[in-house]
Design an enzyme around this catalytic site. Structure first.
Site, mmCIF file in Angstrom:
data_model
loop_
_atom_site.group_PDB
_atom_site.id
_atom_site.type_symbol
_atom_site.label_atom_id
_atom_site.label_comp_id
_atom_site.label_asym_id
_atom_site.label_seq_id
_atom_site.Cartn_x
_atom_site.Cartn_y
_atom_site.Cartn_z
ATOM 1 N N HIS A 23 0.859 -1.186 0.000
ATOM 2 C CA HIS A 23 0.000 0.000 0.000
ATOM 3 C C HIS A 23 0.897 1.240 0.000
ATOM 4 O O HIS A 23 0.971 1.966 0.992
ATOM 5 C CB HIS A 23 -0.906 -0.032 1.234
ATOM 6 N N GLN A 69 -0.498 4.909 0.947
ATOM 7 C CA GLN A 69 -0.740 5.083 2.370
ATOM 8 C C GLN A 69 0.563 5.315 3.121
ATOM 9 O O GLN A 69 0.651 6.195 3.994
ATOM 10 C CB GLN A 69 -1.448 3.857 2.950
ATOM 11 N N ASP A 79 -3.061 -1.111 12.420
ATOM 12 C CA ASP A 79 -4.008 -1.319 11.328
ATOM 13 C C ASP A 79 -4.983 -2.402 11.772
ATOM 14 O O ASP A 79 -4.734 -3.114 12.760
ATOM 15 C CB ASP A 79 -3.243 -1.740 10.058
ATOM 16 N N CYS A 110 -4.301 3.782 9.502
ATOM 17 C CA CYS A 110 -4.701 4.121 8.134
ATOM 18 C C CYS A 110 -6.205 4.120 7.925
ATOM 19 O O CYS A 110 -6.676 4.584 6.888
ATOM 20 C CB CYS A 110 -4.012 3.193 7.137
ATOM 21 N N ARG A 149 -3.701 11.701 2.592
ATOM 22 C CA ARG A 149 -3.869 10.868 1.406
ATOM 23 C C ARG A 149 -4.151 11.751 0.193
ATOM 24 O O ARG A 149 -3.635 11.513 -0.907
ATOM 25 C CB ARG A 149 -5.011 9.859 1.613
#
Length: 306
Positions: free
Chosen positions: A130, A133, A223, A263, A291
């Site tokens: 990712h 992110q 996460d 995130c 983001r």
């Protein structure tokens, strides 16, 4: 023409440039309410196999604020490798759009798009990594701390796609990375060998003790313990991750200046407590906003030649 598939494809200087452009565009927008129309007349195709909030909104808004537009393509409509082969999809879209962003399950789909596309392909998330992110996280930490060199990032939870990209981002910006995961949830040994080969400057450590991991941490990241596609293992995962919640007790073991990232989406009371998420040491919502700002910089570089 360059894609944005994994952070290992970029040097520290190239990632530095992406952050600098992102910071410049964020400052411009915050001070004037608008950005230079760097992508006027350009179109980004956005393919979503997975549900999305931040990725979808941030890329669409970024294109709009830079003068371009985004086209949403749902995964079932495109049918990568089901309705149509990936190589056909890539070449058709590349003939009509200026860039492709895809959020897929299998990593091979994003690499397949990149192989066949003649326009930049951006990894919006795969089961393997990712990168967008991770760069938004680095941007957030740099805004808070200034220079990141010599600092420590502790990731508490699953050695998943988010953790994998963060370990590379940390290395590229001179940070130590500590993964605290239950037995069986660490990075596979083959992944560690591959990462160390591609990112030799990586200062990497794994532990099963989250309290030891945060002892010298400047940034504490977590996460969800159950990512999309892992719902069948939810009961086992919740049991295995007992004791890995980022809560006040864990935060008390960290330096007083340590800040927390997540995130999102967050499951309060599982991987993070309500008190920490909404508390004064949380950077979670500035992180979510970044983001937009990082992806605006990324698009400006890949599609606008900045």
């Amino acid at each position: 023409m360059k894609h944005f598939i994994a952070l290992t494809d970029y040097t520290a200087a190239e990632l530095r440039h992406l952050l600098d452009v992102s910071a410049r565009l964020k400052k411009q927008y915050k001070s004037t309410g608008k950005n230079d129309q760097l992508l006027a007349g350009k179109t980004l195709a956005m393919i979503f196999e997975k549900p999305s909030l931040r990725t979808r909104v941030s890329f669409a808004v970024a294109m709009t604020q830079l003068g371009g537009s985004g086209i949403l393509l749902r995964g079932e409509e495109v049918g990568l490798d089901t309705r149509e082969p990936t190589q056909d999809v890539a070449r058709v879209i590349a003939g009509m759009c200026d860039g492709i962003m895809a959020r897929t399950f299998e990593h091979k789909k994003i690499t397949g798009l990149a192989k066949w596309s003649t326009v930049p392909v951006i990894n919006g998330l795969t089961d393997h990594n990712h990168p967008c992110q991770a760069m938004a996280d680095v941007m957030t930490l740099e805004e808070h701390f200034g220079s990141l060199a010599g600092r420590t990032m502790a990731f508490i939870g699953d050695g998943n796609n988010v953790a994998r990209s963060l370990s590379i981002a940390a290395a590229r910006f001179g940070m130590k990375f500590i993964l605290a995961a239950p037995p069986g949830y660490e990075f596979p040994p083959t992944d560690v060998q591959r990462l160390l080969a591609r990112v030799p400057e990586m200062d990497f450590q794994t532990t099963h003790d989250p309290f030891a991991a945060v002892q010298d941490a400047d940034a504490i990241v977590t996460d969800t313990w159950v990512s999309m596609g892992q719902e069948a293992d939810k009961t086992k995962r919740l049991t295995d991750f007992t004791g890995y919640c980022v809560n006040d007790k864990l935060l008390a073991a960290a330096p007083k200046h340590a800040m927390v990232l997540h995130c999102l989406p967050a499951y309060r009371g599982l991987e993070i407590s309500e008190e920490v998420l909404e508390g004064p040491r949380s950077l979670v919502f500035p992180e979510a906003e970044n983001r937009l700002h990082f992806q605006k910089g990324l698009l400006a570089v890949l599609l606008g030649g900045q």
